[in-house]
Design an enzyme around this catalytic site. Structure first.
Site, PDB file in Angstrom:
ATOM      1  N   LYS A 183      12.337  17.116   3.805  1.00  0.00           N
ATOM      2  CA  LYS A 183      12.519  18.259   3.897  1.00  0.00           C
ATOM      3  C   LYS A 183      13.276  19.507   4.419  1.00  0.00           C
ATOM      4  O   LYS A 183      14.533  19.620   5.158  1.00  0.00           O
ATOM      5  CB  LYS A 183      12.013  18.637   5.043  1.00  0.00           C
ATOM      6  N   GLY A 235      19.994  19.107  13.681  1.00  0.00           N
ATOM      7  CA  GLY A 235      19.546  20.146  14.005  1.00  0.00           C
ATOM      8  C   GLY A 235      19.503  19.709  15.740  1.00  0.00           C
ATOM      9  O   GLY A 235      20.053  19.712  15.538  1.00  0.00           O
ATOM     10  N   SER A 236      18.126  21.025  16.514  1.00  0.00           N
ATOM     11  CA  SER A 236      18.606  21.108  17.558  1.00  0.00           C
ATOM     12  C   SER A 236      18.367  19.888  18.380  1.00  0.00           C
ATOM     13  O   SER A 236      17.531  18.955  18.136  1.00  0.00           O
ATOM     14  CB  SER A 236      18.282  22.198  17.657  1.00  0.00           C
ATOM     15  N   THR A 237      19.102  19.914  19.295  1.00  0.00           N
ATOM     16  CA  THR A 237      18.954  18.839  20.627  1.00  0.00           C
ATOM     17  C   THR A 237      17.353  18.498  20.910  1.00  0.00           C
ATOM     18  O   THR A 237      16.864  17.161  20.569  1.00  0.00           O
ATOM     19  CB  THR A 237      20.141  19.091  21.326  1.00  0.00           C
ATOM     20  N   GLU A 238      16.701  19.265  20.799  1.00  0.00           N
ATOM     21  CA  GLU A 238      15.295  19.934  21.216  1.00  0.00           C
ATOM     22  C   GLU A 238      13.961  18.162  20.619  1.00  0.00           C
ATOM     23  O   GLU A 238      14.160  18.243  20.883  1.00  0.00           O
ATOM     24  CB  GLU A 238      14.977  21.219  21.809  1.00  0.00           C
ATOM     25  N   GLY A 240      15.422  16.781  18.287  1.00  0.00           N
ATOM     26  CA  GLY A 240      16.103  15.694  17.686  1.00  0.00           C
ATOM     27  C   GLY A 240      15.415  14.698  19.410  1.00  0.00           C
ATOM     28  O   GLY A 240      14.937  13.313  18.409  1.00  0.00           O
ATOM     29  N   GLU A 257      21.684  14.187  14.436  1.00  0.00           N
ATOM     30  CA  GLU A 257      22.501  14.552  14.260  1.00  0.00           C
ATOM     31  C   GLU A 257      23.015  16.521  15.203  1.00  0.00           C
ATOM     32  O   GLU A 257      21.742  16.418  14.235  1.00  0.00           O
ATOM     33  CB  GLU A 257      23.420  14.924  12.864  1.00  0.00           C
ATOM     34  N   CYS A 291      27.213  23.051  13.324  1.00  0.00           N
ATOM     35  CA  CYS A 291      26.916  21.957  15.286  1.00  0.00           C
ATOM     36  C   CYS A 291      28.396  21.985  15.821  1.00  0.00           C
ATOM     37  O   CYS A 291      28.613  21.894  17.046  1.00  0.00           O
ATOM     38  CB  CYS A 291      26.372  20.669  14.371  1.00  0.00           C
ATOM     39  N   GLU A 388      24.672  26.092  23.511  1.00  0.00           N
ATOM     40  CA  GLU A 388      24.975  26.316  22.191  1.00  0.00           C
ATOM     41  C   GLU A 388      23.949  27.389  21.564  1.00  0.00           C
ATOM     42  O   GLU A 388      23.162  27.514  21.437  1.00  0.00           O
ATOM     43  CB  GLU A 388      24.554  24.853  21.095  1.00  0.00           C
TER      44      GLU A 388
HETATM   45  P1  NDP Z   1      15.754  23.145  14.759  1.00  0.00           P
HETATM   46  O1  NDP Z   1      15.566  22.136  15.441  1.00  0.00           O
HETATM   47  O2  NDP Z   1      14.082  22.931  15.078  1.00  0.00           O
HETATM   48  O3  NDP Z   1      15.773  22.339  12.676  1.00  0.00           O
HETATM   49  C1  NDP Z   1      15.981  21.810  12.571  1.00  0.00           C
HETATM   50  C2  NDP Z   1      15.009  20.798  10.793  1.00  0.00           C
HETATM   51  O4  NDP Z   1      14.005  20.428  11.311  1.00  0.00           O
HETATM   52  C3  NDP Z   1      14.146  21.966   9.980  1.00  0.00           C
HETATM   53  O5  NDP Z   1      14.020  21.832   9.123  1.00  0.00           O
HETATM   54  C4  NDP Z   1      13.175  22.379  10.671  1.00  0.00           C
HETATM   55  O6  NDP Z   1      12.021  22.728  10.740  1.00  0.00           O
HETATM   56  C5  NDP Z   1      13.013  21.088  11.474  1.00  0.00           C
HETATM   57  N1  NDP Z   1      11.885  21.101  12.353  1.00  0.00           N
HETATM   58  C6  NDP Z   1      11.651  21.542  13.688  1.00  0.00           C
HETATM   59  N2  NDP Z   1      10.623  21.485  14.326  1.00  0.00           N
HETATM   60  C7  NDP Z   1      10.676  19.715  14.223  1.00  0.00           C
HETATM   61  C8  NDP Z   1       9.829  18.633  14.437  1.00  0.00           C
HETATM   62  N3  NDP Z   1       8.875  18.518  15.209  1.00  0.00           N
HETATM   63  N4  NDP Z   1       9.240  17.338  13.930  1.00  0.00           N
HETATM   64  C9  NDP Z   1      10.026  16.814  12.657  1.00  0.00           C
HETATM   65  N5  NDP Z   1      11.340  18.761  12.411  1.00  0.00           N
HETATM   66  C10 NDP Z   1      11.406  19.705  12.941  1.00  0.00           C
HETATM   67  O7  NDP Z   1      16.332  23.968  14.237  1.00  0.00           O
HETATM   68  P2  NDP Z   1      16.242  25.553  14.183  1.00  0.00           P
HETATM   69  O8  NDP Z   1      16.154  26.260  12.980  1.00  0.00           O
HETATM   70  O9  NDP Z   1      14.819  26.078  15.305  1.00  0.00           O
HETATM   71  O10 NDP Z   1      16.946  26.499  14.833  1.00  0.00           O
HETATM   72  C11 NDP Z   1      17.355  25.800  16.927  1.00  0.00           C
HETATM   73  C12 NDP Z   1      18.984  26.059  17.412  1.00  0.00           C
HETATM   74  O11 NDP Z   1      18.969  24.815  17.296  1.00  0.00           O
HETATM   75  C13 NDP Z   1      19.588  26.364  16.411  1.00  0.00           C
HETATM   76  O12 NDP Z   1      19.350  28.032  18.027  1.00  0.00           O
HETATM   77  C14 NDP Z   1      20.822  26.475  17.053  1.00  0.00           C
HETATM   78  O13 NDP Z   1      21.360  25.924  18.393  1.00  0.00           O
HETATM   79  C15 NDP Z   1      20.620  24.715  17.064  1.00  0.00           C
HETATM   80  N6  NDP Z   1      21.110  24.402  15.880  1.00  0.00           N
HETATM   81  C16 NDP Z   1      21.550  23.429  15.277  1.00  0.00           C
HETATM   82  C17 NDP Z   1      21.526  22.315  14.706  1.00  0.00           C
HETATM   83  C18 NDP Z   1      23.150  21.651  14.510  1.00  0.00           C
HETATM   84  O14 NDP Z   1      23.185  20.816  13.363  1.00  0.00           O
HETATM   85  N7  NDP Z   1      23.399  21.376  15.929  1.00  0.00           N
HETATM   86  C19 NDP Z   1      21.105  22.575  13.090  1.00  0.00           C
HETATM   87  C20 NDP Z   1      19.807  24.247  13.195  1.00  0.00           C
HETATM   88  C21 NDP Z   1      19.689  24.760  14.629  1.00  0.00           C
HETATM   89  P3  NDP Z   1      11.865  24.674  10.151  1.00  0.00           P
HETATM   90  O15 NDP Z   1      13.374  24.888   9.415  1.00  0.00           O
HETATM   91  O16 NDP Z   1      10.649  24.386   9.028  1.00  0.00           O
HETATM   92  O17 NDP Z   1      11.970  25.002  11.720  1.00  0.00           O
END
Ligand code: NDP
Length: 481
Positions: A183, A235-238, A240, A257, A291, A388
């Site tokens: 996804k 993606g985000s720690t939250e 994760g 990651e 990241c 971050e």
């Molecule tokens: P997310 O962690 O929400 O997104 C990463 C991926 O996870 C996207 O494909 C997202 O879909 C998907 N996702 C979101 N919620 C869920 C869930 N509950 N279960 C499974 N998959 C999910 O990052 P955001 O795009 O919301 O960004 C928010 C913040 O996170 C940023 O401001 C940044 O600080 C941080 N971030 C960090 C990254 C890193 O590599 N360290 C990468 C991206 C963001 P969708 O795109 O539809 O939300």
């Protein structure tokens, strides 16, 4: 240093063919979502709508996982040399269609074309080449043990490196004999959907790669699907943490990651002009949507004034604007939401008493843009030193001794990367030993190589991507008796 005036040099968009509407890529076909629902994807540099993207719901996820499960038996039974042929073929098609992929990546994600063209897409091809090379050598990758595939992998990726994160996930999974459902992020689905076309062109057996689009709920449904064997998330720690909770108590394997707040540490014997380039690359590459970005600059006190003056001068030469212009250094922020998050945290930095510096630069009328920003007078407790921001914002702090630099660098819940700039090799080793970071760069920053493992400590996640370590995350190792 005056900024040179350059005539616009936009890359043509003729090479890409963006459809009005896309389908979900399931079992080798583009299909409509069961819900009939679509969302719009835009160009963050212009706010123009590019296409309508399907929202995959539980029923679609079930079909995609079913397709991956159906394809698994044959794919995993293929000799490694046969799997490797398909992966090599994908790598070559990526090279052949590199310009198309780069333009589309910049249009949908906002990153400067010179980065998508010269960094992202070449690395994407390199990852497929690298893992194609392992597919028929799994027994040599893990001597004395037999590597067995895990099964169906659910892979969820973010919007900052859409195609590169896809490569980091799909290439080792396929090499290990697994099938995948991936996804992409809601804001950047287009290159993943183009990748699905590339898989068709490579005649990859149907169901080996499936691409499902949608928002967080789609990701959640994928993670929770009972027939998934492995979850890989960036993606985000939250989110994760949420995913970790969702797979707890199941047999699903997991790699995460997550975020970072890396320290880029400059000692007084460092080559300062090179360090300035490394600082700029560390935090302004990809608008700071990285990241492992070097978002905290730790400078030895004796050189701080001189270094910051040089840095400010260099900032004045950065060109911000149209991501498709070949001269652009800083492109568009990926989304309005992200722009608002950056603005909010920068506002908090000012309120907390840090001193803000932004070079004079014109912000385009349309699209999401944020100027390169440096905060000085930052203390460890400031939120801009702890959280971050994921934008072009640097927080500068100072230190006196190597031990103080280590303590300050490690004073964060994250631990993804760090940079050390010094002429002394022994000091680099001393620092690398003590820094809690998955990657420590010496006299450089943001360098990636498919052969080199990448991943975090603490709240930056666990598991490694890249190299043999990255392959290990996609196999089950059995003792050979
Ligand atoms: P997310 O962690 O929400 O997104 C990463 C991926 O996870 C996207 O494909 C997202 O879909 C998907 N996702 C979101 N919620 C869920 C869930 N509950 N279960 C499974 N998959 C999910 O990052 P955001 O795009 O919301 O960004 C928010 C913040 O996170 C940023 O401001 C940044 O600080 C941080 N971030 C960090 C990254 C890193 O590599 N360290 C990468 C991206 C963001 P969708 O795109 O539809 O939300």
């Amino acid at each position: 240093m005056a900024k040179w005036e350059y005539a616009p040099a936009p890359e043509s968009t003729d090479i890409v063919d963006i459809k009005d509407t896309y389908g979900l890529y399931i079992d080798g076909q583009f299909v409509e979502p069961a819900s009939g629902e679509y969302f719009k994807t835009i160009n963050p540099g212009t706010e123009e709508v590019l296409s309508a993207i399907p929202v995959a719901g539980e029923e679609d996820i079930d079909r995609a996982v079913g397709a991956a499960r159906g394809a698994f038996k044959k794919w995993s039974a293929l000799p490694g040399s046969q799997r490797s042929k398909f992966i090599f073929r994908i790598a070559r098609i990526i090279q052949e269609r590199a310009r198309e992929l780069a333009v589309l990546e910049s249009m949908n994600g906002g990153k400067p074309i010179k980065e998508s063209r010269d960094v992202d897409v070449p690395l994407v091809a390199a990852h497929f080449f690298y893992y194609a090379g392992w597919a028929d050598k799994l027994n040599y990758a893990f001597p004395g043990r037999r590597a067995e595939p895990l099964g169906v992998c659910a892979q969820i990726i973010p919007w900052n490196f859409p195609l590169l994160m896809l490569a980091w996930k799909i290439a080792p999974a396929l090499a290990g004999g697994n099938t995948v459902v991936l996804k992409p992020a809601e804001t950047t689905p287009l290159t993943a959907l183009l990748f699905a076309e590339l898989c068709e062109q490579a005649q990859l057996p149907a169901g080996v790669v499936n691409i499902v689009t949608g928002a967080g709920a789609t990701g959640q449904a994928l993670v929770r699907h009972a027939d998934v064997d492995k979850v890989a998330f960036t993606g985000s720690t939250e989110v994760g943490k949420e995913i970790q909770r969702a797979v707890a108590g199941t047999s699903k394997k997991l790699t995460l990651e997550l975020g970072g707040k890396a320290a880029n540490i400059i000692f007084d014997d460092a080559p300062l002009d090179q360090a300035v380039e490394g600082i700029v690359n560390g935090i302004f590459f990809n608008q700071g949507h990285v990241c492992c970005a070097g978002s905290r600059l730790l400078v030895q006190e004796t050189i701080a004034d001189r270094l910051i003056e040089k840095l400010k001068r260099r900032l004045g030469t950065l060109r911000l604007g149209d991501p498709l212009d070949k001269n652009t250094d800083i492109g568009a922020i990926n989304s309005r939401d992200q722009l608002e998050k950056i603005r909010r945290l920068v506002g908090i930095g000012v309120e907390e008493g840090a001193e803000l510096y932004q070079p004079a630069c014109e912000i385009p009328d349309r699209g999401f843009f944020f100027p390169p920003t440096v905060f000085t007078g930052v203390s460890q407790s400031h939120r801009i030193a702890q959280e971050e921001i994921f934008g072009p914002v640097l927080s500068v702090m100072t230190f006196r001794t190597p031990a103080e630099a280590v303590t300050k660098a490690n004073n964060t819940p994250f631990g993804l990367s760090a940079g050390v700039w010094t002429e002394k090799g022994s000091r680099i080793l001393w620092m690398a030993d003590r820094l809690q970071a998955g990657v420590v760069w010496a006299n450089t920053f943001n360098r990636f190589d498919p052969a080199s493992p990448f991943g975090g400590y603490k709240e930056s996640g666990f598991g490694r991507e890249g190299g043999r370590h990255g392959l290990e995350a996609y196999v089950r190792l059995q003792e050979v008796r």
